[in-house]
Design a protein around this motif. Sequence first.
Motif, PDB file in Angstrom:
ATOM      1  N   VAL A  51       0.826  -1.199   0.000  1.00  0.00           N
ATOM      2  CA  VAL A  51       0.000   0.000   0.000  1.00  0.00           C
ATOM      3  C   VAL A  51       0.868   1.259   0.000  1.00  0.00           C
ATOM      4  O   VAL A  51       0.528   2.253  -0.624  1.00  0.00           O
ATOM      5  N   GLN A  52       2.041   1.240   0.650  1.00  0.00           N
ATOM      6  CA  GLN A  52       2.869   2.444   0.724  1.00  0.00           C
ATOM      7  C   GLN A  52       3.419   2.866  -0.637  1.00  0.00           C
ATOM      8  O   GLN A  52       3.955   3.939  -0.781  1.00  0.00           O
ATOM      9  N   GLU A  53       3.253   2.036  -1.646  1.00  0.00           N
ATOM     10  CA  GLU A  53       3.680   2.400  -2.994  1.00  0.00           C
ATOM     11  C   GLU A  53       2.626   3.246  -3.700  1.00  0.00           C
ATOM     12  O   GLU A  53       2.774   3.591  -4.863  1.00  0.00           O
ATOM     13  N   GLN A  54       1.565   3.582  -2.987  1.00  0.00           N
ATOM     14  CA  GLN A  54       0.496   4.390  -3.576  1.00  0.00           C
ATOM     15  C   GLN A  54       1.065   5.711  -4.066  1.00  0.00           C
ATOM     16  O   GLN A  54       1.903   6.337  -3.399  1.00  0.00           O
ATOM     17  N   ILE A  55       0.625   6.121  -5.248  1.00  0.00           N
ATOM     18  CA  ILE A  55       1.102   7.373  -5.841  1.00  0.00           C
ATOM     19  C   ILE A  55      -0.083   8.238  -6.240  1.00  0.00           C
ATOM     20  O   ILE A  55      -1.230   7.789  -6.224  1.00  0.00           O
ATOM     21  N   ASP A  76       0.670  10.950 -11.517  1.00  0.00           N
ATOM     22  CA  ASP A  76       2.110  10.727 -11.424  1.00  0.00           C
ATOM     23  C   ASP A  76       2.605   9.988 -12.670  1.00  0.00           C
ATOM     24  O   ASP A  76       2.072   8.963 -13.044  1.00  0.00           O
ATOM     25  N   GLY A  77       3.613  10.536 -13.336  1.00  0.00           N
ATOM     26  CA  GLY A  77       4.213   9.890 -14.491  1.00  0.00           C
ATOM     27  C   GLY A  77       3.496  10.146 -15.804  1.00  0.00           C
ATOM     28  O   GLY A  77       3.941   9.680 -16.861  1.00  0.00           O
ATOM     29  N   GLU A  78       2.434  10.907 -15.785  1.00  0.00           N
ATOM     30  CA  GLU A  78       1.695  11.194 -17.035  1.00  0.00           C
ATOM     31  C   GLU A  78       2.342  12.332 -17.787  1.00  0.00           C
ATOM     32  O   GLU A  78       2.960  13.189 -17.264  1.00  0.00           O
TER      33      GLU A  78
END
Length: 155
Positions: free
Chosen positions: A145-149, A153-155
């Motif tokens: 879950v901590q990888e939530q962005i 992001d990245g677009e």
Amino acid sequence: MDSIIIQKTTDTIGKHKKEHEGFEYYKSVLVPARASGQCKVTLYEIPPKQAAYPYHYHTKNEESFYILKGKGLLRTPKGEEIVGPGDFIFFPASKDGAHKLTNVSDSEFLVYLDFDTYNDIDVAFYPDSNKIGIWGKGIDQVYKVQEQIEYYDGE
């Protein structure tokens, strides 16, 4: 398959899974997930001192267990209790339905029927390990879950 199913549980061949310490099961699918169906039924046989799955809850699929044989330690948000033959347990699709069932016996299998609703996509949360699983339509992936962005992001 959209037809009546009549099946002896003794004629089913359980899929054995043991990939991690403390987790092992034999799983016999009695009613498979179907594109046109909303119900899935599975017979689980859990060896002594094992659990089928970690503590988790679903956001779409509801589950119900009916204990046929053995004794299990059921963990829910309300605490822990022993369940056994004849006990029926319903888990709503929410945090309140979080659960883990562990066989407490040293020698007997814990056997239960698992009745699930089936949605094309379901998300499961694993509070103890801070993971999220996305299940269905061939996705079947687990993330921390901590990888939530942020959405863009990245677009």
